[in-house]
Design a protein around this motif. Structure first.
Motif, PDB file in Angstrom:
ATOM      1  N   GLY B  19      10.323  -5.858   5.579  1.00  0.00           N
ATOM      2  CA  GLY B  19      11.613  -6.295   5.059  1.00  0.00           C
ATOM      3  C   GLY B  19      12.757  -5.402   5.511  1.00  0.00           C
ATOM      4  O   GLY B  19      13.859  -5.881   5.766  1.00  0.00           O
ATOM      5  N   VAL B 101      15.605 -14.087  11.081  1.00  0.00           N
ATOM      6  CA  VAL B 101      15.491 -13.894   9.635  1.00  0.00           C
ATOM      7  C   VAL B 101      14.224 -14.567   9.102  1.00  0.00           C
ATOM      8  O   VAL B 101      13.474 -13.979   8.318  1.00  0.00           O
ATOM      9  CB  VAL B 101      16.738 -14.469   8.918  1.00  0.00           C
ATOM     10  N   SER B 102      13.952 -15.778   9.571  1.00  0.00           N
ATOM     11  CA  SER B 102      12.751 -16.483   9.103  1.00  0.00           C
ATOM     12  C   SER B 102      11.502 -15.695   9.438  1.00  0.00           C
ATOM     13  O   SER B 102      10.561 -15.638   8.650  1.00  0.00           O
ATOM     14  CB  SER B 102      12.639 -17.863   9.745  1.00  0.00           C
ATOM     15  N   LYS B 104      11.185 -12.491   9.707  1.00  0.00           N
ATOM     16  CA  LYS B 104      11.095 -11.376   8.765  1.00  0.00           C
ATOM     17  C   LYS B 104      10.584 -11.871   7.414  1.00  0.00           C
ATOM     18  O   LYS B 104       9.644 -11.304   6.836  1.00  0.00           O
ATOM     19  CB  LYS B 104      12.480 -10.745   8.620  1.00  0.00           C
ATOM     20  N   VAL B 105      11.172 -12.980   6.932  1.00  0.00           N
ATOM     21  CA  VAL B 105      10.769 -13.559   5.648  1.00  0.00           C
ATOM     22  C   VAL B 105       9.280 -13.906   5.674  1.00  0.00           C
ATOM     23  O   VAL B 105       8.547 -13.652   4.717  1.00  0.00           O
ATOM     24  CB  VAL B 105      11.611 -14.815   5.341  1.00  0.00           C
ATOM     25  N   TYR B 106       8.847 -14.453   6.809  1.00  0.00           N
ATOM     26  CA  TYR B 106       7.440 -14.826   6.956  1.00  0.00           C
ATOM     27  C   TYR B 106       6.528 -13.625   6.723  1.00  0.00           C
ATOM     28  O   TYR B 106       5.581 -13.683   5.936  1.00  0.00           O
ATOM     29  CB  TYR B 106       7.209 -15.404   8.354  1.00  0.00           C
ATOM     30  N   TYR B 109       6.501 -12.423   3.000  1.00  0.00           N
ATOM     31  CA  TYR B 109       5.691 -13.277   2.133  1.00  0.00           C
ATOM     32  C   TYR B 109       4.207 -13.168   2.451  1.00  0.00           C
ATOM     33  O   TYR B 109       3.360 -13.119   1.564  1.00  0.00           O
ATOM     34  CB  TYR B 109       6.112 -14.750   2.256  1.00  0.00           C
TER      35      TYR B 109
END
Lengths: 219, 488
Positions: B19, B101-102, B104-106, B109
């Motif tokens: 993150g 960004v996606s 990183k989010v992946y 999670y």
């Protein structure tokens, strides 16, 4: 408080919860539905307060306070906020009509009494009625999730299910270990927030939160 | 003693590091490095527990042989998924299907999801297990709906709602058990602990326990993918990003299965025969539904998802038969399935990214143009349908042997027939993909981290198909012994 008065008060609270669940099935407006859920939670918190007072159990007071703050105030506000944000029409849009739904509710209540019967011998007198009522509320909540089209009604259905569950746990065994109740409580809150996020996402992707639009995935 | 905290903390640290990582190219490497460390920590902590049968038990935690077994599987698969994700997401980035960004989010999670799955196995209390399993749903919903298009939104919505309702039923069951146990145990805070419940099991009220068992099996069974509550599973597995599908199939289903097994153990002590009948029923229903859909489905990821339902069904049947051999077979199959299924999902990922479709009838000519993926897919298919010399074969063979041993000839005939149907389904749809010609410009994806998981997993399933180290065999026997209420 003597035992008879206690039992009567508990019975009143649980029956009020059952009645509100049925009214929720019968309501046709989203705003009304959210208010009914707040009332439902209010009845649950009253019940928690009575159980806490009677048993003198501190952790049930905590549950009472949490229910009052979060389920009676915060969650209904959050649901109203979400509804405003995605500006949906205020109709509930039942898949099954209101009279039919009420009939199904009645049948489910009878099933709940039937299912709980074999367990009655091993429960206290208090638990007998409440277990059946709690199961009825759970069934009604599930029915609301399956028989209403909007994504948000499904989240209210889930909340009703959860309230019914707490009703059962509170009356049969005076709740569960504190840490478990805490966890369950916050799981539910997070679930509702996530359902809200997804309702928003569904609205943006499908231009409506009518979940019956979602019929693409099949074999 | 902070062993257990350390195991759960590793993926959480990985999530935090992913993150806050300043350079986006570093994120996938951080995830891989942390997964290696996490797997090492898990094996270091759980290995002795698994092999020697010691128990780690303090504050909220309770880790015995069974937990350790499942935790080691989870960590291993998570490492493979981290490895494969790097190149898979890299390819999506090149195709502009994904922004920074996606990505990183992946990873955030993904690692949180692994942490929560690991913690399922460490909880001492039935109530806490419920809470953690619900959190797995809440976190993985975002991974299933990761692409945010119509299909994945539908899949994640279905997943969220069906699993939340299902698991609520399990909670009713748990509160009934608590109501029955608190009178026997007397102590309110420990009345839901596995160990306390095991000791109190003979004194629990049979009528309440029966109802509770039905609710728990239906509730957690929804999450484990038992038919007829399985409807979310093929949607979620097919719409999630492929590495996540592998994780869902190989580790998430195990979480729910584990909770059912714990409960099964308690129920079998109090009311012998009731839970096992229930498990047999759901096991065969799952096997039947899976075989019918595998025969007809053209979508490769849906086929693999139904194959997961099939294996969960077989494992459940193993527990339903309830002899030492059959439970041994079931536990072995848990491992065999978890090591085999990611190979197939990773192949499906390669195919989807090259051919741009999940429809098996549109994929042809793989043998010439994608030899590595074709080889792996053919090995994986043979392994998953239960051909020797792979691990699933050993599991199924032991299971059939257990059926013969218990004189369940009819069940054996039924199971074998359904497995043959599944074999036919796989052969019918998978093998034509290797032959023929294709106009598309396809080739094997390059990248060391993309190939490594295939090699490791294949080596694993061949190894466990041919040899069974004696210590490991003893360790699994120890778990089986625990299921029968022996000293844990």
């Amino acid at each position: 408080m003597d035992a008879t008065l206690y039992e009567n008060l508990i019975d009143i609270c649980s029956i009020v919860m059952l009645l509100i669940s049925v009214m929720a099935i019968a309501s046709t407006r989203m705003g009304k539905l959210v208010q009914l859920f707040a009332l439902h939670s209010l009845a649950l918190s009253a019940l928690a307060f009575i159980v806490a007072w009677y048993t003198g159990n501190n952790h049930i007071y905590i549950m009472f306070a949490l229910t009052l703050v979060l389920k009676v105030y915060v969650i209904p506000k959050f649901l109203e906020y979400t509804m405003d944000k995605i500006s949906i029409e205020r109709e509930v849009e039942p898949v099954i009509g209101i009279p039919g739904s009420l009939l199904i509710c009645a049948i489910m209540m009878m099933i709940a009494y039937l299912v709980t019967e074999p367990m009655l011998d091993s429960l206290s007198t208090l638990g007998r009625n409440c277990l059946a009522i709690s199961l009825s509320v759970v069934f009604i909540g599930m029915f609301m999730m399956s028989a209403r089209r909007k994504a948000l009604t499904e989240s209210i259905g889930l909340l009703l299910v959860e309230n019914g569950l707490f009703l059962g746990a509170m009356t049969i065994s005076h709740g569960m270990p504190l840490i478990v109740e805490f966890g369950v409580f916050f799981d539910v809150i997070i679930a509702v927030v996530i359902i809200g996020i997804f309702a928003y996402r569904i609205n943006r992707t499908f231009k409506s939160i009518d979940v019956s639009n979602m019929r693409r995935l099949k074999d | 003693m902070i062993d257990v905290e350390l195991v759960i903390l590793m993926p959480v640290v990985a999530a935090v590091l992913c993150g806050i990582a300043p350079r986006e190219r570093a994120i996938s490497w951080i995830s891989i490095a942390m997964a290696v460390v996490g797997t090492a920590v898990t094996f270091w902590t759980c290995g002795p527990v698994f092999l020697d049968g010691t128990v780690i038990e303090y504050s909220l935690w309770y880790v015995d042989g069974m937990s350790a077994f499942f935790m080691m599987i989870t960590s291993t698969v998570a490492l493979m998924v981290s490895l494969y994700s790097r190149n898979y997401l890299g390819h999506e980035r090149e195709e502009k299907a994904l922004d920074a960004v996606s990505e990183k989010v992946y990873y955030v999670y993904l690692n949180l999801f692994v942490a929560v799955m690991l913690s399922v196995y460490t909880m001492s209390s039935l109530g806490l297990v419920w809470i953690v399993i619900e959190i797995t749903t809440l976190i993985s919903t975002f991974l299933v709906g990761f692409y945010r298009d119509e299909k994945s939104t539908e899949a994640s919505w279905k997943y969220l709602i069906i699993c939340s309702v299902g698991i609520t039923l399990a909670l009713i069951g748990i509160s009934l058990v608590y109501a029955s146990a608190v009178g026997v145990v007397g102590d309110e805070t420990s009345a839901l602990d596995w160990k306390v419940l095991m000791a109190a099991a003979p004194f629990l009220d049979p009528a309440i326990l029966k109802t509770a068992m039905v609710l728990v099996v239906i509730g957690f069974g929804t999450k484990a993918g038992f038919a007829p509550m399985h409807t979310w599973l093929p949607d979620a597995h097919s719409q999630a990003p492929t590495p996540v599908s592998a994780l869902l199939s190989a580790t998430l289903l195990n979480c729910a299965l584990y909770s059912i097994l714990r409960f099964y153990t308690i129920s079998e002590i109090a009311i012998p025969g009731f839970a096992s009948t229930l498990m047999l029923l759901f096991g065969f229903m799952s096997l039947f539904v899976a075989s019918m859909f595998i025969l007809n489905s053209m979508d490769i990821k849906r086929t693999l998802a139904y194959s997961s339902i099939e294996h969960i069904g077989l494992i459940t049947i193993g527990f339903g038969i309830g002899t030492e051999t059959s439970i041994y077979a079931a536990l072995f199959m848990v491992m065999a399935h978890s090591l085999t299924k990611p190979i197939l999902f990773f192949c499906a990922g390669n195919i989807m990214q090259q051919y741009g479709t999940k429809d098996m009838s549109l994929v042809r000519g793989m043998g010439k143009k994608m030899p590595f993926t074709a080889t792996m897919l053919s090995i994986g298919t043979l392994a998953i349908v239960g051909m020797p010399p792979f691990a699933v074969f050993m599991g199924e063979f032991t299971l059939f042997y257990a059926m013969v041993d218990s004189g369940l000839w009819m069940l054996l005939a039924l199971a074998v027939t359904l497995i043959i149907v599944i074999f036919a389904g796989f052969a019918l749809h998978i093998y034509p993909m290797f032959t023929g010609e294709t106009d598309k410009d396809v080739h094997d994806p390059r990248g060391f981290t993309r190939h490594l998981p295939f090699v490791i997993l294949t080596a694993g399933i061949v190894f466990f198909g041919l040899f069974m180290p004696e210590q490991m065999s003893n360790a699994i026997e120890g778990i089986v012994h625990g299921v029968f209420g022996g000293a844990l």
